[in-house]
Design a protein around this motif. Structure first.
Motif, mmCIF file in Angstrom:
data_model
loop_
_atom_site.group_PDB
_atom_site.id
_atom_site.type_symbol
_atom_site.label_atom_id
_atom_site.label_comp_id
_atom_site.label_asym_id
_atom_site.label_seq_id
_atom_site.Cartn_x
_atom_site.Cartn_y
_atom_site.Cartn_z
ATOM 1 N N VAL A 10 0.725 -1.273 -0.057
ATOM 2 C CA VAL A 10 0.115 -0.059 -0.074
ATOM 3 C C VAL A 10 0.809 1.054 -0.053
ATOM 4 N N SER A 11 0.498 2.374 -0.205
ATOM 5 C CA SER A 11 1.013 3.314 -0.171
ATOM 6 C C SER A 11 2.217 3.729 1.094
ATOM 7 N N GLY A 12 3.171 3.680 0.838
ATOM 8 C CA GLY A 12 4.240 3.933 1.861
ATOM 9 C C GLY A 12 4.825 2.696 2.295
ATOM 10 N N VAL A 13 4.229 1.485 2.127
ATOM 11 C CA VAL A 13 4.760 0.132 2.891
ATOM 12 C C VAL A 13 5.334 -0.755 1.680
ATOM 13 N N MET A 60 -4.837 -7.586 5.187
ATOM 14 C CA MET A 60 -3.621 -8.432 4.590
ATOM 15 C C MET A 60 -2.727 -9.030 5.674
ATOM 16 N N ILE A 61 -2.092 -10.267 5.219
ATOM 17 C CA ILE A 61 -1.185 -10.928 5.863
ATOM 18 C C ILE A 61 0.126 -11.090 5.148
ATOM 19 N N VAL A 81 -1.429 -0.933 12.532
ATOM 20 C CA VAL A 81 -2.952 -0.654 13.089
ATOM 21 C C VAL A 81 -3.490 0.140 11.988
ATOM 22 N N GLU A 82 -2.800 1.142 11.335
ATOM 23 C CA GLU A 82 -3.800 2.079 10.579
ATOM 24 C C GLU A 82 -4.139 1.312 9.075
ATOM 25 N N ASP A 83 -3.358 0.419 8.555
ATOM 26 C CA ASP A 83 -3.632 -0.258 7.463
ATOM 27 C C ASP A 83 -3.958 -1.480 7.505
ATOM 28 N N LYS A 84 -4.196 -1.866 8.764
ATOM 29 C CA LYS A 84 -4.575 -3.474 9.422
ATOM 30 C C LYS A 84 -3.780 -4.499 8.571
ATOM 31 N N ILE A 85 -2.418 -4.356 8.519
ATOM 32 C CA ILE A 85 -1.589 -5.406 7.837
ATOM 33 C C ILE A 85 -0.894 -6.123 8.885
ATOM 34 N N LEU A 86 -0.814 -7.443 8.749
ATOM 35 C CA LEU A 86 -0.146 -8.408 9.873
ATOM 36 C C LEU A 86 1.211 -8.755 9.263
ATOM 37 N N PHE A 87 2.285 -8.510 10.154
ATOM 38 C CA PHE A 87 3.707 -9.108 9.837
ATOM 39 C C PHE A 87 3.804 -10.253 10.726
#
Length: 394
Positions: free
Chosen positions: A7-10, A217-218, A156-162
């Motif tokens: 996503v933008s910036g990731v 997203m994971i 948190v804001e983008d709801k992406i899990l690493f």
């Protein structure tokens, strides 16, 4: 190598290993693997999440340079194993102001494995957050999702899990995201069998914790990124459950053909009774495929010839593997052939001390199986069917 934007910036800034064919000198990699690292840019701070295997350190550094990454404030290490942490010393040299963000147990391992100075660490605890300005990282300690120090990181804001190793799989593919869920399911199940299955009990609770985060997203440390988290979470919920299937896994070795004849007869007898059978000739099989088959099987029957006074060494190796993988298998038995005697059954059953199984009486015969031996195998098939009916899978 080239970075890609989630996503933008990731950004994905990791490395592919198309040619790698074995992992830990044990696990076959038919599709190679990837070492995924991610760069998260906030309005005030930048974080690198995990690094790559040291053999691919140039790829990671090249991706960071091409992105114009002049400063990294935090390097998050979710897991100390070197395929994720191994490039950390080099990254710390290039970004001398960066701090290593991890939990205390992981810090101790990184100090021991990579000799990272203590003063470079920022220690976090379960549930703690770290601000990047307009983005927030939240950390959860998840011991025994492979090693005792593992953790997962949530943007948190983008709801992406690493989640590092959890929910990923070995595959070298130029596709950033999963496009074929059927193929991904099989690869992820094999990875679970090889790596995660011994920690099934721990992972059960973490699956529900991740559901509660509602990730969109994971982004694991091996394999492509998953934009449909429900798919892999549902799969894991099934794999870590106590549910088994009407299946028999039948690993075997045969030196002079006698044990092979017993395997062939038992296979036919089980098929005739409506039971799925998965034989594996251990001198030829991919152990990853054997591990995969163990995920769901209700029963394992180990077939071995006798070498001097005990089981064939290749069978011993496979039995040890099954024991440490700790599948949810309910029943086990042993069949095979011997010359003058031996203790194959005793040796194998003692090796299964970490698996909660009920032993079914074995069928061991002297020399080539005769009609009485074949009838004994038929009775074994009957007993397996009865056991499967008792637990309601037939």
């Amino acid at each position: 190598m080239v970075s890609r934007e989630l996503v933008s910036g990731v950004y994905w800034v990791g490395a592919f290993d198309f040619d790698r064919r074995i992992f830990d000198e044990l696990i076959p990699l038919p599709d190679g693997t990837s070492y995924n690292a991610y760069l998260v840019t906030g309005s005030t701070k930048t974080a690198l999440i995990d690094t790559v295997d040291p053999t691919k350190e140039y790829d990671l550094l090249s991706n960071l340079v091409k992105l114009g990454t002049e400063r990294i404030d935090y390097i998050v290490i979710n897991h100390a194993e070197q395929d994720h942490s191994g490039t950390l010393p080099m990254i710390l040299e290039f970004y001398p102001d960066a701090r290593v963000v991890t939990n205390a147990k992981c810090r101790d391992l990184l100090v021991a494995l990579l000799h990272i100075p203590q003063e470079r660490f920022l220690i976090i605890t379960d549930g703690e957050t770290l601000s990047l300005g307009n983005r927030t990282l939240r950390f959860f300690i998840t011991p025994w999702t492979h090693w005792p120090e593992t953790q997962i990181t949530f943007l948190v804001e983008d709801k992406i899990l690493f989640p590092c190793d959890l929910f990923g799989f070995h595959a070298a593919t130029s596709e950033l995201f999963i496009t074929d869920e059927a193929a991904a399911y099989r690869s992820a199940k094999r990875y679970y069998a090889e790596i995660m299955m011994p920690f099934r009990g721990s992972i059960k609770g973490y699956v529900e914790k991740v559901r509660g985060l509602s990730p969109v997203m994971i982004a694991p440390s091996h394999g492509p990124v998953n934009k449909n988290p429900q798919f892999i979470l549902d799969a894991y919920a099934d794999w870590v459950s106590d549910t088994v299937k009407n299946e028999v896994v039948l690993p075997y070795v045969s030196m002079h053909g006698s044990t092979a004849k017993m395997v062939e007869h038992l296979t036919g007898a089980l098929v005739a009774r409506g039971i799925v059978v998965k034989p594996f000739n251990l001198t030829r099989t991919d152990i990853g495929e054997l591990a995969l088959a163990l995920v769901d099987a209700a029963t394992v029957v180990i077939a071995t010839p006798t070498v001097l006074f005990g089981p064939h060494p290749t069978v011993v190796s496979a039995t040890y593997l099954a024991n440490v993988l700790r599948p949810k298998t309910r029943f086990a038995s042993v069949i095979g052939s011997y010359g003058w005697g031996g203790k194959s059954v005793e040796t194998i059953t003692k090796m299964l001390d970490h698996v909660n199984i009920q032993l079914i009486p074995p069928v061991m015969v002297q020399g080539e199986p005769d009609e009485a031996a074949l009838q004994a195998l038929d009775r074994l098939a009957d007993e397996i069917l009865r056991k499967h009916k008792e637990i309601g899978i037939v």
